[in-house]
Write an enzyme that holds these catalytic residues in place. Structure first.
Site, PDB file in Angstrom:
ATOM      1  N   ASP A 103       0.817  -1.219   0.000  1.00 58.32           N
ATOM      2  CA  ASP A 103       0.000   0.000   0.000  1.00 58.32           C
ATOM      3  C   ASP A 103       0.851   1.268   0.000  1.00 58.32           C
ATOM      4  O   ASP A 103       2.073   1.223   0.220  1.00 58.32           O
ATOM      5  CB  ASP A 103      -0.968  -0.002   1.206  1.00 58.32           C
ATOM      6  CG  ASP A 103      -0.326  -0.475   2.501  1.00 58.32           C
ATOM      7  OD1 ASP A 103       0.916  -0.483   2.590  1.00 58.32           O
ATOM      8  OD2 ASP A 103      -1.063  -0.833   3.436  1.00 58.32           O
TER       9      ASP A 103
ATOM     10  N   ASN B 288      -7.684  -2.876  14.401  1.00 57.31           N
ATOM     11  CA  ASN B 288      -9.076  -3.188  14.021  1.00 57.31           C
ATOM     12  C   ASN B 288      -9.154  -4.404  13.099  1.00 57.31           C
ATOM     13  O   ASN B 288     -10.193  -4.674  12.517  1.00 57.31           O
ATOM     14  CB  ASN B 288      -9.734  -1.972  13.348  1.00 57.31           C
ATOM     15  CG  ASN B 288      -9.038  -1.569  12.050  1.00 57.31           C
ATOM     16  OD1 ASN B 288      -8.093  -2.224  11.611  1.00 57.31           O
ATOM     17  ND2 ASN B 288      -9.495  -0.494  11.441  1.00 57.31           N
TER      18      ASN B 288
ATOM     19  N   HIS C 272      -7.352  -4.809  10.293  1.00 58.46           N
ATOM     20  CA  HIS C 272      -7.081  -4.571   8.868  1.00 58.46           C
ATOM     21  C   HIS C 272      -5.786  -5.232   8.422  1.00 58.46           C
ATOM     22  O   HIS C 272      -4.865  -5.451   9.217  1.00 58.46           O
ATOM     23  CB  HIS C 272      -7.131  -3.073   8.515  1.00 58.46           C
ATOM     24  CG  HIS C 272      -5.968  -2.244   8.956  1.00 58.46           C
ATOM     25  ND1 HIS C 272      -6.093  -0.908   9.298  1.00 58.46           N
ATOM     26  CD2 HIS C 272      -4.644  -2.522   9.096  1.00 58.46           C
ATOM     27  CE1 HIS C 272      -4.908  -0.420   9.605  1.00 58.46           C
ATOM     28  NE2 HIS C 272      -4.013  -1.378   9.496  1.00 58.46           N
TER      29      HIS C 272
ATOM     30  N   GLU D  74      -9.716  -1.949   5.378  1.00 62.25           N
ATOM     31  CA  GLU D  74     -10.363  -1.681   6.653  1.00 62.25           C
ATOM     32  C   GLU D  74     -11.574  -2.608   6.822  1.00 62.25           C
ATOM     33  O   GLU D  74     -12.033  -3.214   5.851  1.00 62.25           O
ATOM     34  CB  GLU D  74     -10.823  -0.213   6.690  1.00 62.25           C
ATOM     35  CG  GLU D  74      -9.697   0.801   6.522  1.00 62.25           C
ATOM     36  CD  GLU D  74      -8.832   0.963   7.766  1.00 62.25           C
ATOM     37  OE1 GLU D  74      -8.839   0.090   8.650  1.00 62.25           O
ATOM     38  OE2 GLU D  74      -8.139   1.989   7.850  1.00 62.25           O
TER      39      GLU D  74
HETATM   40  C1  F6R Z   1       1.346  -1.417   6.171  1.00 65.32           C
HETATM   41  C2  F6R Z   1       0.095  -2.140   6.298  1.00 65.32           C
HETATM   42  C3  F6R Z   1      -0.726  -2.106   7.559  1.00 65.32           C
HETATM   43  C4  F6R Z   1       0.096  -2.432   8.805  1.00 65.32           C
HETATM   44  C5  F6R Z   1      -0.784  -2.391  10.059  1.00 65.32           C
HETATM   45  C6  F6R Z   1       0.034  -2.630  11.319  1.00 65.32           C
HETATM   46  O1  F6R Z   1       1.908  -1.590   4.883  1.00 65.32           O
HETATM   47  O2  F6R Z   1      -0.277  -2.757   5.369  1.00 65.32           O
HETATM   48  O3  F6R Z   1      -1.782  -3.023   7.433  1.00 65.32           O
HETATM   49  O4  F6R Z   1       0.682  -3.698   8.669  1.00 65.32           O
HETATM   50  O5  F6R Z   1      -1.432  -1.167  10.154  1.00 65.32           O
HETATM   51  O6  F6R Z   1       0.892  -1.552  11.500  1.00 65.32           O
HETATM   52  P1  F6R Z   1       2.045  -1.607  12.611  1.00 65.32           P
HETATM   53  O7  F6R Z   1       2.935  -2.736  12.223  1.00 65.32           O
HETATM   54  O8  F6R Z   1       2.740  -0.289  12.518  1.00 65.32           O
HETATM   55  O9  F6R Z   1       1.360  -1.853  13.921  1.00 65.32           O
END
Ligand code: F6R
Length: 247
Positions: free
Chosen positions: A67, A136, A138, A143
């Site tokens: 992303d 959450n 995701h 989301e």
């Molecule tokens: C980032 C991504 C997100 C993160 C998620 C956890 O490329 O795809 O889904 O993996 O938000 O973020 P952290 O690891 O910072 O807790």
């Protein structure tokens, strides 16, 4: 689902790197799917160590990130392209032309998303996808409520995700409201998946994803549909699991 519960972030990183290295060896044009955020940092540190110790070669490797924020140029401090350069690509022998991150500045963003999917297809698909999970549930920027069949597309970030990410920006107003993200359907097409998780703030999402029903309300629960997932969880994030996972 193979669940590995480990005592520390460092061990999470070394175990994940070992899984990925084993899959990469003997496949010079390995296609790796990558994530940003804090979860994969211990993995990237270990991959850098292995590469510098000449234990793992990235010369022919191809990468696709999950992303990118819409509206941030690649050199912006908070862009995911910059994150990948600083946390991995600058330190390994990868050919930068073989690394792909969605372009948050693309003029025709829908065409860009379709082209991103096509590029993954053209190289035979992602062989191993690295993931982290949001509080959450995701994955990528899919989301809650994202279709389990979704493909790479523009997504709106939830209020909660904007608030989570605000710590990286000067003001909450500076956090982009939209992103380009591989879809859940795209992610599930990877040959294998390695999920990394630590922190008690993730314990609820981990329990729902592994032990709850498969539902678009918890995007990571879709991983139950995939036959080759290794989920490496630090004890604090595994605290709400009730089944006998990997103990
Ligand atoms: C980032 C991504 C997100 C993160 C998620 C956890 O490329 O795809 O889904 O993996 O938000 O973020 P952290 O690891 O910072 O807790």
């Amino acid at each position: 689902m193979k669940v590995i519960i480990v005592p520390s972030k460092e061990e999470m990183g070394t175990r994940a790197a070992a899984v990925i290295a084993e899959r990469m060896r003997g496949r010079p044009h390995f296609v790796l799917g990558l994530a940003t955020g804090s979860s994969p940092i211990p993995l990237y540190q270990e991959l850098i160590r292995m590469n510098q110790a000449r234990e793992l070669d990235f010369a022919g490797a191809i990468t696709f990130n999950l992303d990118e924020y819409i509206g941030l140029p690649p050199d912006h401090e908070q862009s995911y392209r910059r994150f990948m350069n600083e946390n991995l690509f600058d330190h390994i022998n990868i050919n930068r032309a073989f690394t792909h991150v969605p372009d948050g500045m693309a003029k025709d963003v829908d065409a860009h998303c379709a082209a991103y999917e096509q590029m993954m297809d053209d190289v035979g698909g992602v062989k191993c996808q690295v993931l982290g999970i949001g509080g959450n549930g995701h994955i990528g920027f899919n989301e809650p409520g994202s279709s389990l069949a979704s493909r790479t597309r523009v997504v709106n970030l939830t209020r909660g995700t904007i608030e989570d990410n605000a710590r990286f920006f000067e003001r909450i107003e500076d956090v982009p409201k939209q992103a380009i993200s591989m879809g859940i359907g795209t992610i599930l097409e990877a040959e294998s998946i390695v999920m990394l998780t630590y922190g008690e703030n993730k314990a609820d999402a981990v329990a729902k994803s592994l032990e709850g029903p498969i539902t678009a309300s918890v995007p990571a629960s879709a991983l139950q549909l995939h036959e080759d997932v290794t989920w490496i969880i630090v004890e604090d994030a595994a605290a709400r699991l009730t089944l006998e996972w990997g103990r």
